[in-house]
Design an enzyme around this catalytic site. Structure first.
Site, mmCIF file in Angstrom:
data_model
loop_
_atom_site.group_PDB
_atom_site.id
_atom_site.type_symbol
_atom_site.label_atom_id
_atom_site.label_comp_id
_atom_site.label_asym_id
_atom_site.label_seq_id
_atom_site.Cartn_x
_atom_site.Cartn_y
_atom_site.Cartn_z
ATOM 1 N N SER A 180 0.980 -1.215 -0.044
ATOM 2 C CA SER A 180 -0.014 0.150 -0.098
ATOM 3 C C SER A 180 0.896 1.203 -0.049
ATOM 4 O O SER A 180 2.047 1.172 0.023
ATOM 5 C CB SER A 180 -0.996 -0.003 1.369
ATOM 6 O OG SER A 180 -0.214 0.254 2.391
ATOM 7 N N LYS A 181 0.121 2.462 0.059
ATOM 8 C CA LYS A 181 0.993 3.734 -0.181
ATOM 9 C C LYS A 181 2.084 3.779 1.111
ATOM 10 O O LYS A 181 2.963 4.686 0.961
ATOM 11 C CB LYS A 181 0.093 4.688 0.044
ATOM 12 C CG LYS A 181 -0.927 4.726 -1.102
ATOM 13 C CD LYS A 181 -0.902 6.283 -1.654
ATOM 14 C CE LYS A 181 -1.720 6.451 -2.923
ATOM 15 N NZ LYS A 181 -2.991 6.288 -2.863
ATOM 16 N N ARG A 182 1.815 3.181 2.251
ATOM 17 C CA ARG A 182 2.399 2.948 3.406
ATOM 18 C C ARG A 182 4.132 2.783 2.943
ATOM 19 O O ARG A 182 5.069 3.104 3.559
ATOM 20 C CB ARG A 182 2.131 2.197 4.514
ATOM 21 C CG ARG A 182 1.106 2.791 5.327
ATOM 22 C CD ARG A 182 0.649 1.640 6.337
ATOM 23 N NE ARG A 182 0.257 0.382 5.651
ATOM 24 C CZ ARG A 182 0.570 -0.623 6.086
ATOM 25 N NH1 ARG A 182 1.878 -0.823 6.565
ATOM 26 N NH2 ARG A 182 0.071 -1.661 5.386
ATOM 27 N N GLY B 221 5.458 3.503 0.265
ATOM 28 C CA GLY B 221 6.195 4.154 -0.912
ATOM 29 C C GLY B 221 5.367 4.109 -2.038
ATOM 30 O O GLY B 221 4.021 4.071 -1.846
#
Ligand code: GLU
Length: 490
Positions: A243-245, A247
């Site tokens: 996920s966006k966490r 990067g």
């Protein structure tokens, strides 16, 4: 029947890594087997879909070189057909009208979640004959639900997971047409895949639980059931779903970071598939030649950005000079681009050798672009840390070495072929001996003068690449800079 596969993204976000991997595997299989690859944009969720996302998906596919043979089709254009399919199921007694209000269903679900699964059907069965039609004719809002055959065990031979079985007992009678007349995902996807004669549905594992519902819908509608292949999840390095966490997850972000499409394609192909050999760096043609569903793994794949960087470096080094030059030029700021273009026109072979020198250690086009300035431009900036370490601590020593070196190297007759790595090394080491210091004492301040940084390719390669005039000018400029900036503050 020849293979027909599709990629069916919902334009509710950019083309992300998982979607791109699904698209790639479909594309690879179609190219490998001489099948057809379709692109269908599933834009039925009007509130969450946008034209911007559609464009981003198409652009991402183009960047990756995943050309489609048919489409792009837009799911929204097939709504009449989806509706006709739902109404046919209703006519044939394979679906029913559900007048339960969302509030009522929510209340039942809260009280007894198990009972809620069958609640709409029980309510429908409790209606008097003809009542549902009368209420519908009077305009009362209602959904249409699939009368799911709960006694069935659905079995299919997933091309990745093997024989897969689901009991239909726990599946609810799913809504196929909402009260506002819009089709739901499961109905639309079956209706479209049947209409487009898709023979293999390949998609992410997150859709595995939808598959039994869809198979039952195919059967009820009398459409041939395609084959299925569910691709493993992609996890971040911490073992959690990517996920966006973790990067960047959008393919476009990697493009902006200077990743090459060839490297991205290679990297995505290895997310859940392997060629069965040790080979990791593969061209598009090699991937097409080697791809098969047999070697898609069941267990999740881990996204390793280190590996992407490494693969990018490998592809960068395999790229032909002209293609590399045009990509590097495109990444330069406009003033530098002008000088670089001029340098390339004046001496293409020399320009090519500079790129080759810089590419050896680079992991991205940007790395090359960032290091190009000293070779083609007159002015460079000095990195403060490099200045501090190699110039400012002993400024007199640095200027002394640089001046002596400049003197010595200006005596070399470049026109007579004396400006070579061997000769330069000989001169530099000879001078270091004369001055009673190690060669490093000369090399470090020299490197800062030449490229403005404490790291570079081998110093003699740099001198050769830069040429005598520019190298000598840089040394003089370095001495000048130290005198005005460093001594002033001392
Ligand atoms: N539109 C769906 C999604 O983006 C894909 C459905 C499918 O491949 O069947 O998840």
């Amino acid at each position: 029947m020849s293979l027909r596969v599709r990629f069916a993204p919902s334009p509710t976000g950019y083309l992300h890594v998982g979607g791109a991997r699904t698209a790639l595997f479909n594309w690879l299989l179609a190219r490998r087997e001489g099948g057809r690859f379709l692109l269908r944009i599933e834009d039925t969720d009007r509130n969450r879909s946008s034209q911007e996302m559609v464009d981003a998906i198409l652009q991402g596919m183009e960047w990756l070189g995943l050309n489609w043979d048919e489409g792009p089709f837009f799911q929204g254009e097939g709504v009449d057909r989806h509706r006709a399919d739902a109404l046919r199921l209703l006519d044939e007694g394979k679906a029913f009208r559900d007048f339960t209000s969302p509030q009522e269903l929510a209340r039942v679900r809260e009280e007894d979640p198990d009972a809620a699964t069958r609640y709409p059907r029980r309510r429908a069965e409790a209606l008097a004959p003809g009542e549902a039609e009368e209420r519908a004719a009077a305009g009362e809002p209602h959904a249409i639900r699939f009368l799911l055959p709960h006694d069935r065990v659905v079995e299919f031979d997933d091309r990745v997971h093997g024989l897969t079985r689901f009991s239909a007992d726990a599946i609810e009678d799913l809504v196929i047409l909402r009260a506002d007349g819009s089709p739901t995902y499961n109905l639309a996807v079956v209706s479209d895949d049947a209409f487009m004669k898709i023979t293999l549905v390949m998609r992410g594992d997150d859709h595995l639980s939808n598959t039994p519902k869809q198979i039952l819908l195919y059967e009820a509608l009398g459409y041939p059931v395609p084959e299925f292949a569910h691709l493993p999840l992609i996890l971040g390095p911490d073992g959690k779903r990517l996920s966006k966490r973790h990067g960047a997850t959008a393919v476009g972000d990697y493009e902006h970071q200077g990743i090459l499409p060839e490297a991205m394609v290679n990297f995505l192909a290895l997310l859940g598939w392997s060629p069965g050999t040790d080979q990791e760096v593969m061209s598009r043609a090699e991937l097409v030649g080697a791809f098969s569903l047999d070697r898609v793994v069941k267990k999740s794949a881990v996204f390793d950005s280190e590996k992407l960087g490494w693969l990018n470096g490998q592809h960068l080094n395999r790229m032909d000079g002209v293609a590399l030059a045009s990509r590097v030029l495109a990444r330069l700021e406009s003033d530098l681009r002008e000088v670089a273009e001029a340098a390339m026109e004046t001496d293409p072979a020399w320009f090519g050798s500079i790129l080759e020198l810089l590419t050896t250690r680079a992991r991205s086009v940007d790395d090359v672009a960032l290091k190009l300035r000293p070779y083609v431009a007159d002015e460079i900036a000095y990195d403060p840390e490099a200045v501090e370490k190699h110039w400012a601590r002993r400024p007199d020593e640095a200027t002394g070495h640089l001046e002596a070196l400049r003197e010595r190297l200006s005596g070399l007759d470049a026109a007579a072929g004396a400006w070579t790595e061997e000769r330069l090394e000989e001169e530099l080491r000879g001078l270091a001996d004369e001055r009673g210091v190690g060669a490093g004492k000369l090399i470090h301040p020299l490197r800062v003068a030449l490229v403005g940084e404490a790291v570079s390719p081998g110093i003699f390669e740099v001198l050769v690449a830069m040429g005598q005039d520019r190298s000598l000018a840089r040394m003089a400029a370095g001495v000048q800079w130290i005198r005005t900036h460093v001594n002033e503050n001392a």
